[in-house]
Design a protein around this motif. Structure first.
Motif, PDB file in Angstrom:
ATOM      1  N   VAL A  62       0.841  -1.193   0.000  1.00 52.90           N
ATOM      2  CA  VAL A  62       0.000   0.000   0.000  1.00 52.90           C
ATOM      3  C   VAL A  62       0.877   1.243   0.000  1.00 52.90           C
ATOM      4  O   VAL A  62       2.014   1.229   0.473  1.00 52.90           O
ATOM      5  CB  VAL A  62      -0.958   0.046   1.216  1.00 52.90           C
ATOM      6  N   MET A  63       0.331   2.319  -0.561  1.00 56.19           N
ATOM      7  CA  MET A  63       0.967   3.632  -0.531  1.00 56.19           C
ATOM      8  C   MET A  63       0.023   4.614   0.142  1.00 56.19           C
ATOM      9  O   MET A  63      -1.199   4.462   0.059  1.00 56.19           O
ATOM     10  CB  MET A  63       1.272   4.127  -1.946  1.00 56.19           C
ATOM     11  N   PHE A  64       0.600   5.601   0.796  1.00 57.41           N
ATOM     12  CA  PHE A  64      -0.177   6.699   1.362  1.00 57.41           C
ATOM     13  C   PHE A  64       0.334   7.984   0.716  1.00 57.41           C
ATOM     14  O   PHE A  64       1.245   8.634   1.243  1.00 57.41           O
ATOM     15  CB  PHE A  64      -0.036   6.752   2.878  1.00 57.41           C
ATOM     16  N   PRO A  65      -0.228   8.359  -0.440  1.00 57.37           N
ATOM     17  CA  PRO A  65       0.268   9.538  -1.149  1.00 57.37           C
ATOM     18  C   PRO A  65       0.235  10.790  -0.286  1.00 57.37           C
ATOM     19  O   PRO A  65      -0.734  11.052   0.430  1.00 57.37           O
ATOM     20  CB  PRO A  65      -0.693   9.657  -2.337  1.00 57.37           C
ATOM     21  N   LEU A  66       1.330  11.529  -0.311  1.00 50.37           N
ATOM     22  CA  LEU A  66       1.485  12.792   0.409  1.00 50.37           C
ATOM     23  C   LEU A  66       1.471  12.626   1.923  1.00 50.37           C
ATOM     24  O   LEU A  66       1.254  13.600   2.659  1.00 50.37           O
ATOM     25  CB  LEU A  66       0.416  13.808  -0.023  1.00 50.37           C
ATOM     26  N   ALA A  67       1.710  11.417   2.406  1.00 51.97           N
ATOM     27  CA  ALA A  67       1.837  11.226   3.856  1.00 51.97           C
ATOM     28  C   ALA A  67       2.995  12.063   4.373  1.00 51.97           C
ATOM     29  O   ALA A  67       4.018  12.220   3.697  1.00 51.97           O
ATOM     30  CB  ALA A  67       2.078   9.758   4.169  1.00 51.97           C
ATOM     31  N   ASP A  68       2.843  12.590   5.567  1.00 50.81           N
ATOM     32  CA  ASP A  68       3.943  13.352   6.161  1.00 50.81           C
ATOM     33  C   ASP A  68       4.253  12.795   7.543  1.00 50.81           C
ATOM     34  O   ASP A  68       3.556  11.919   8.064  1.00 50.81           O
ATOM     35  CB  ASP A  68       3.639  14.851   6.220  1.00 50.81           C
ATOM     36  N   ALA A  69       5.324  13.294   8.132  1.00 48.26           N
ATOM     37  CA  ALA A  69       5.828  12.725   9.387  1.00 48.26           C
ATOM     38  C   ALA A  69       4.805  12.820  10.519  1.00 48.26           C
ATOM     39  O   ALA A  69       4.775  11.959  11.403  1.00 48.26           O
ATOM     40  CB  ALA A  69       7.135  13.424   9.791  1.00 48.26           C
ATOM     41  N   GLU A  70       3.950  13.841  10.482  1.00 49.21           N
ATOM     42  CA  GLU A  70       2.963  14.003  11.548  1.00 49.21           C
ATOM     43  C   GLU A  70       1.894  12.916  11.509  1.00 49.21           C
ATOM     44  O   GLU A  70       1.193  12.698  12.496  1.00 49.21           O
ATOM     45  CB  GLU A  70       2.296  15.382  11.439  1.00 49.21           C
TER      46      GLU A  70
ATOM     47  N   ASP B 162      12.960  11.956   2.352  1.00 48.10           N
ATOM     48  CA  ASP B 162      13.784  11.974   3.562  1.00 48.10           C
ATOM     49  C   ASP B 162      12.968  12.384   4.782  1.00 48.10           C
ATOM     50  O   ASP B 162      13.081  11.778   5.861  1.00 48.10           O
ATOM     51  CB  ASP B 162      14.942  12.966   3.412  1.00 48.10           C
ATOM     52  N   LEU B 163      12.165  13.432   4.639  1.00 49.29           N
ATOM     53  CA  LEU B 163      11.399  13.951   5.777  1.00 49.29           C
ATOM     54  C   LEU B 163      10.459  12.897   6.349  1.00 49.29           C
ATOM     55  O   LEU B 163      10.237  12.849   7.563  1.00 49.29           O
ATOM     56  CB  LEU B 163      10.608  15.190   5.353  1.00 49.29           C
ATOM     57  N   LEU B 164       9.914  12.050   5.479  1.00 46.86           N
ATOM     58  CA  LEU B 164       9.014  11.003   5.948  1.00 46.86           C
ATOM     59  C   LEU B 164       9.787   9.797   6.469  1.00 46.86           C
ATOM     60  O   LEU B 164       9.570   9.334   7.594  1.00 46.86           O
ATOM     61  CB  LEU B 164       8.073  10.569   4.824  1.00 46.86           C
TER      62      LEU B 164
END
Length: 260
Positions: free
Chosen positions: A40-48, A90-92
């Motif tokens: 699975v992918m979570f497009p535009l997921a961020d660290a929060e 990198d941020l994720l």
């Protein structure tokens, strides 16, 4: 379900480029076929969002990529500006590594993912392994067809008694090699488990991990079903993911059974 974070790329023709989120088929297929799990992918997921999203999956696989980890994460300047970077990834992923280790989520790192785990936990990379005295050139022949690029390239020495020795059924194996960067300083929280002939670390485990937490510099995803060593890696990862799924479902059932 196994979370595979996406690459961020600009694609387009005639000077007009648009942002794309990409996942290589060979990685998703190795999870689907080799680990018997749903990628699975979570497009535009961020660290929060990491904690929220990890609660929905059974494992994480950090894939290889044309891009490199930005060297600022190990306190260096960019050595070769022509090489692609992916600061959004990198941020994720650097935060995701720490969360997986802390929460006991099965974690598999391949090539860039191997390097991400090392950097996330405090290690550093050689930006150009082929220019380091005493090191070999670990890059693939770029103009060759994929079958040749992913063909076995060199031997590795495997730590006796390690999971990799069990998967390979030996303390040596032949692996492919498609990387320009590599581990210069191993993070303290990692245990090296395989080495190339020039001494470059090729595989490691997360020390004290509660579940599957391994990574390798080579590419076992390439037709993993054709190579028993590679197939065994994904089978073990799949078992760990199913164990986590069972625990997640038990916890969910318990929560629903609680009054009010």
């Amino acid at each position: 379900m196994v979370w595979l974070p996406a690459d961020h790329r600009l694609l387009g023709d005639h000077g007009h480029q648009m942002p794309f989120l990409l996942l290589g088929d060979k990685y998703a297929r190795a999870v689907k076929v080799g680990a018997q799990a749903q990628p699975v992918m979570f497009p535009l997921a961020d660290a929060e969002q990491i904690d929220e999203l990890l609660a929905m999956v059974d494992g994480v696989m950090l894939t290889g990529s044309p891009s490199n980890v930005h060297p600022s994460h190990f306190h260096e300047e960019v050595a070769d500006p022509s090489l692609p970077l992916d600061p959004d990834r990198d941020l994720l992923t650097l935060a995701l590594v720490k969360a997986c280790v802390h929460q006991g989520v099965p974690l598999l790192g391949i090539c860039r993912g191997f390097q991400e785990i090392n950097v996330a936990l405090g290690g550093a990379l050689y930006q150009r392994v082929h220019q380091v005295p005493g090191m070999n050139d670990h890059r693939e022949p770029k103009s060759a067809p994929p079958d040749e690029q992913y063909a076995p390239r060199h031997a590795i020495r495997i730590a006796e008694g390690s999971a990799f020795a069990e998967w390979a059924q030996a303390t040596t194996a032949q692996v492919n090699s498609l990387h320009g960067q590599g581990i210069a300083r191993l993070a303290e929280g990692l245990e090296p488990l395989a080495w190339a002939p020039d001494g470059l670390i090729e595989a490691f485990a997360v020390k004290g991990a509660r579940t599957f937490a391994y990574a390798m510099q080579w590419h076992p995803e390439w037709r993993c079903w054709d190579t028993p060593f590679y197939a065994a890696i994904f089978e073990a990862f799949g078992r760990a993911c199913r164990q986590r799924r069972s625990l997640r479902l038990q916890a969910s059932d318990l929560a629903r059974s609680q009054p009010g």
